[in-house]
Design a protein around this motif. Structure first.
Motif, PDB file in Angstrom:
ATOM      1  N   ALA A 154      -4.104 -17.863   2.857  1.00  0.00           N
ATOM      2  CA  ALA A 154      -3.830 -17.057   2.473  1.00  0.00           C
ATOM      3  C   ALA A 154      -3.024 -16.530   1.233  1.00  0.00           C
ATOM      4  CB  ALA A 154      -3.983 -16.318   4.266  1.00  0.00           C
ATOM      5  N   ASN A 158      -5.867 -14.876  -1.882  1.00  0.00           N
ATOM      6  CA  ASN A 158      -5.793 -14.040  -1.260  1.00  0.00           C
ATOM      7  C   ASN A 158      -7.180 -12.804  -0.675  1.00  0.00           C
ATOM      8  OD1 ASN A 158      -5.165 -10.981  -0.899  1.00  0.00           O
ATOM      9  ND2 ASN A 158      -3.425 -12.429   0.439  1.00  0.00           N
ATOM     10  N   ALA A 159      -7.234 -12.983  -2.693  1.00  0.00           N
ATOM     11  CA  ALA A 159      -8.415 -11.844  -2.592  1.00  0.00           C
ATOM     12  C   ALA A 159      -9.551 -12.491  -1.642  1.00  0.00           C
ATOM     13  CB  ALA A 159      -9.032 -11.834  -3.974  1.00  0.00           C
ATOM     14  N   VAL A 161     -10.067 -14.624   1.124  1.00  0.00           N
ATOM     15  CA  VAL A 161      -9.231 -14.335   2.440  1.00  0.00           C
ATOM     16  C   VAL A 161      -9.792 -12.615   3.203  1.00  0.00           C
ATOM     17  CG1 VAL A 161      -7.764 -14.967   3.981  1.00  0.00           C
ATOM     18  CG2 VAL A 161      -8.174 -16.769   2.489  1.00  0.00           C
ATOM     19  N   ASN A 162      -9.381 -12.383   2.108  1.00  0.00           N
ATOM     20  CA  ASN A 162      -9.208 -11.040   2.865  1.00  0.00           C
ATOM     21  C   ASN A 162     -10.665 -10.393   2.864  1.00  0.00           C
ATOM     22  OD1 ASN A 162      -6.694 -10.625   2.758  1.00  0.00           O
ATOM     23  ND2 ASN A 162      -6.375  -9.789   1.242  1.00  0.00           N
ATOM     24  N   ARG A 164     -13.330 -12.023   3.819  1.00  0.00           N
ATOM     25  CA  ARG A 164     -14.167 -12.522   5.099  1.00  0.00           C
ATOM     26  C   ARG A 164     -13.910 -12.019   5.207  1.00  0.00           C
ATOM     27  NH1 ARG A 164     -18.157 -15.778   6.070  1.00  0.00           N
ATOM     28  NH2 ARG A 164     -17.993 -16.772   7.869  1.00  0.00           N
ATOM     29  N   ARG A 165     -12.659 -11.268   6.011  1.00  0.00           N
ATOM     30  CA  ARG A 165     -12.107 -11.084   6.437  1.00  0.00           C
ATOM     31  C   ARG A 165     -12.605  -9.111   6.807  1.00  0.00           C
ATOM     32  NH1 ARG A 165      -5.827 -13.403   6.988  1.00  0.00           N
ATOM     33  NH2 ARG A 165      -6.606 -15.615   7.686  1.00  0.00           N
ATOM     34  N   ARG A 166     -13.066  -8.742   5.582  1.00  0.00           N
ATOM     35  CA  ARG A 166     -13.162  -7.637   6.395  1.00  0.00           C
ATOM     36  C   ARG A 166     -14.915  -7.666   6.178  1.00  0.00           C
ATOM     37  NH1 ARG A 166     -11.820  -5.466   0.347  1.00  0.00           N
ATOM     38  NH2 ARG A 166      -9.780  -5.607   0.696  1.00  0.00           N
TER      39      ARG A 166
END
Length: 166
Positions: A154, A158-159, A161-162, A164-166
């Motif tokens: 994270a 960060n980009a 991981v974020n 992927r989480r969307r």
């Protein structure tokens, strides 16, 4: 299409074997302080021991491993140790020196791949770390490794991981 699948599987196994060797090399380096070039030469010169299971028989692991990746990981994790440790330490619930040596080797390897090998998806780095901890670490060490590498991903990716989480 099926003709490509075995090649992809072989490549995946070769990379996993390289990581297994790197973790064992890092573990030995941490405990003995031997130069990594000496440790790598020792791995490369081992003979087969038919009494060992395949995953413990380093000669057999060397036969399938991506040796260039093994070399990169072993040498660069040691070279980047201070930077890697600085990225790991704030995420820990104890001092770096208090970590199990295998878990420390796995965390350093994972930190290196997250920081320096962006072509490897962060989820692959975490999964490899967990699998290595299950194979070589303490009973629940894989849970600790998973938590730390997830937090580190994270921060360092960060980009990715974020997204992927969307």
């Amino acid at each position: 299409m099926n003709a490509r699948r075995p090649a992809a599987t072989d490549a995946r196994q070769a990379r996993h074997a390289a990581r297994e060797l790197a973790v064992q090399g890092l573990y030995q380096w941490q405990l003995t302080g031997k130069p990594v070039s000496t440790l790598e030469a020792e791995f490369r010169s081992q003979v087969a021991d038919e009494d060992l299971e395949d995953h413990e028989n380093w000669h057999k692991v060397m036969e399938i491993a991506d040796l260039a990746l093994f070399h990169e990981l072993l040498h660069n994790v040691v070279r980047e140790r201070d930077t890697l440790d600085a990225s790991i330490a704030p995420l820990l619930d104890r001092r770096l020196d208090d970590l199990d040596p295998i878990e420390l080797a796995i965390l350093r390897l994972g930190a290196y791949e997250l920081a320096k090998r962006p072509e490897v998806p962060y989820r692959v780095v975490i999964n490899e770390g967990v699998e290595l901890a299950k194979s070589f670490g303490a009973t629940d060490g894989h849970k600790y490794v998973n938590g730390i590498l997830d937090k580190l991903a994270a921060r360092l990716r960060n980009a990715e991981v974020n997204a992927r989480r969307r």
